[in-house]
Design a protein around this motif. Structure first.
Motif, short mmCIF file in Angstrom:
data_model
loop_
_atom_site.label_atom_id
_atom_site.label_comp_id
_atom_site.label_asym_id
_atom_site.label_seq_id
_atom_site.Cartn_x
_atom_site.Cartn_y
_atom_site.Cartn_z
N GLY A 138 0.80 -1.34 0.19
CA GLY A 138 -0.06 -0.11 -0.07
C GLY A 138 0.79 1.33 0.01
O GLY A 138 0.53 2.00 -0.83
N ASP A 139 1.91 1.16 0.82
CA ASP A 139 2.72 2.52 0.96
C ASP A 139 3.44 2.52 -0.30
O ASP A 139 3.60 3.93 -0.83
N GLN A 140 3.91 1.54 -0.93
CA GLN A 140 4.66 1.68 -2.30
C GLN A 140 3.69 2.36 -3.52
O GLN A 140 4.08 2.84 -4.37
N LEU A 141 2.59 1.76 -3.40
CA LEU A 141 1.71 2.17 -4.39
C LEU A 141 1.11 3.75 -4.27
O LEU A 141 1.33 4.29 -5.00
N ARG A 142 1.07 4.20 -2.92
CA ARG A 142 0.85 5.66 -2.87
C ARG A 142 1.98 6.35 -3.21
O ARG A 142 1.73 7.46 -3.83
N ALA A 143 3.03 5.83 -2.98
CA ALA A 143 4.51 6.59 -3.53
C ALA A 143 4.37 6.70 -4.97
O ALA A 143 4.81 7.85 -5.53
N GLN A 144 4.10 5.67 -5.61
CA GLN A 144 3.99 5.76 -7.03
C GLN A 144 2.94 6.47 -7.55
O GLN A 144 3.19 7.26 -8.54
N ILE A 145 1.75 6.58 -7.08
CA ILE A 145 0.62 7.49 -7.36
C ILE A 145 1.02 8.83 -7.41
O ILE A 145 0.86 9.53 -8.17
N THR A 146 1.66 9.13 -6.07
CA THR A 146 2.18 10.39 -5.76
C THR A 146 3.10 11.13 -6.92
O THR A 146 3.08 12.17 -7.48
#
Length: 303
Positions: A138-146
């Motif tokens: 989840g954290d990595q996905l949020r970072a990629q979206i950002t």
């Protein structure tokens, strides 16, 4: 005040946000004339085409695809390694037309989204991460979206095609800023106990969040959510709160490090020096932040 629209917090919503933001970039690319790809952007030294190449590079790093070998990096300079990977990707496509890069991104992204949706992972699944030895899916996905949304906005600004400031990715980015405020206030802005900072984001993503600085048990400054609901000790001095009101676009351009504090418009109520220090420190893509910038190379989600 909660964000409106709210940032997605479930796996399906985050995957949808990632798919949407990359597709928006692809759509921008298809609308470009070839000469548009040479236009400069707010990221110094980067052309429009460089941003498309960057998104391709991060998607492929995210998927752990093989790439050209690089010299071993300094272990303390992981972001430098990622920058070198991007340089390799840019150099490899130096002679490509812009539309060829867009075509590559469009084809790969469709394939990658099918892979991501088929992974047997939940948001809490621990994975090797770009920002450290381990993170969660989840954290990595949020970072990629950002990171990807920042590049979408770089492209929109350069091409004079504003939009998507109320998208799920915009909400993810704004949420990351609000969540980081307590740390930013103490570690980066040096705000002292007895002071608080409130960000009032006027839209299209509406948000209000803040941080208060108190003393911990050792007498050191500690940041906490301004609206955390925590009871403060009786007799504590009143909090001196400074409010910064600004638009989603101004907030995110500053927090992406694309514009300086002097380059954005905002309204300040309270101590202007406190506001200035917070705005100057409000750079989520700083190499020292390590929480919301471009993915770091060498680690990845399963391919």
């Amino acid at each position: 005040m909660p964000l409106h629209p709210a940032a997605p917090d479930d796996l399906g919503g985050l995957l949808d946000a990632f798919e949407q933001v990359v597709q928006a970039i692809v759509d921008l690319g298809w609308a470009c004339r070839e000469e548009d790809f040479d236009k400069p952007t707010e990221n110094p030294g980067w052309t429009v085409k460089d941003h498309f190449v960057h998104v391709v590079a991060t998607e492929k790093a995210f998927a752990a695809l093989p790439r050209e070998p690089l010299n071993p990096p300094n272990p303390s300079d992981v972001r430098g390694q990622f920058d070198r990977i991007v340089d390799v990707e840019v150099a490899a496509r130096r002679q490509w037309t812009g539309r060829s890069v867009v075509s590559e991104l469009a084809d790969f992204h469709q394939h990658r989204m099918s892979q991501l949706r088929g992974l047997d992972l939940v948001l809490e699944s621990e994975i090797a991460g770009f920002f450290g030895d381990h993170t969660t899916f989840g954290d990595q996905l949020r970072a990629q979206i950002t990171d990807t949304w920042v590049h979408e906005q770089d492209l929109r600004t350069a091409l004079d095609r504003p939009g998507d400031l109320d998208s799920p990715a915009a909400a993810v980015f704004t949420s990351a800023i609000i969540d980081a405020l307590p740390l930013i206030a103490v570690r980066d802005a040096g705000i002292q106990p007895g002071h608080g900072i409130l960000l009032d984001v006027t839209g299209p993503v509406l948000a209000r969040g803040g941080a208060r600085v108190v003393e911990d048990e050792h007498g050191q400054p500690q940041g906490e959510e301004l609206f955390s609901g925590q009871d403060r000790p009786e007799g504590e001095e009143p909090l001196d709160v400074t409010t910064i009101q600004l638009t989603t676009e101004a907030l995110t351009r500053r927090a992406a490090g694309r514009r300086t504090t002097d380059d954005i418009h905002c309204t300040i109520t309270g101590d202007r020096d406190t506001a200035r220090r917070v705005l100057d420190a409000l750079d989520l893509l700083s190499p020292s932040r390590g929480s919301a910038g471009a993915p770091r190379a060498g680690n990845s989600l399963p391919s």
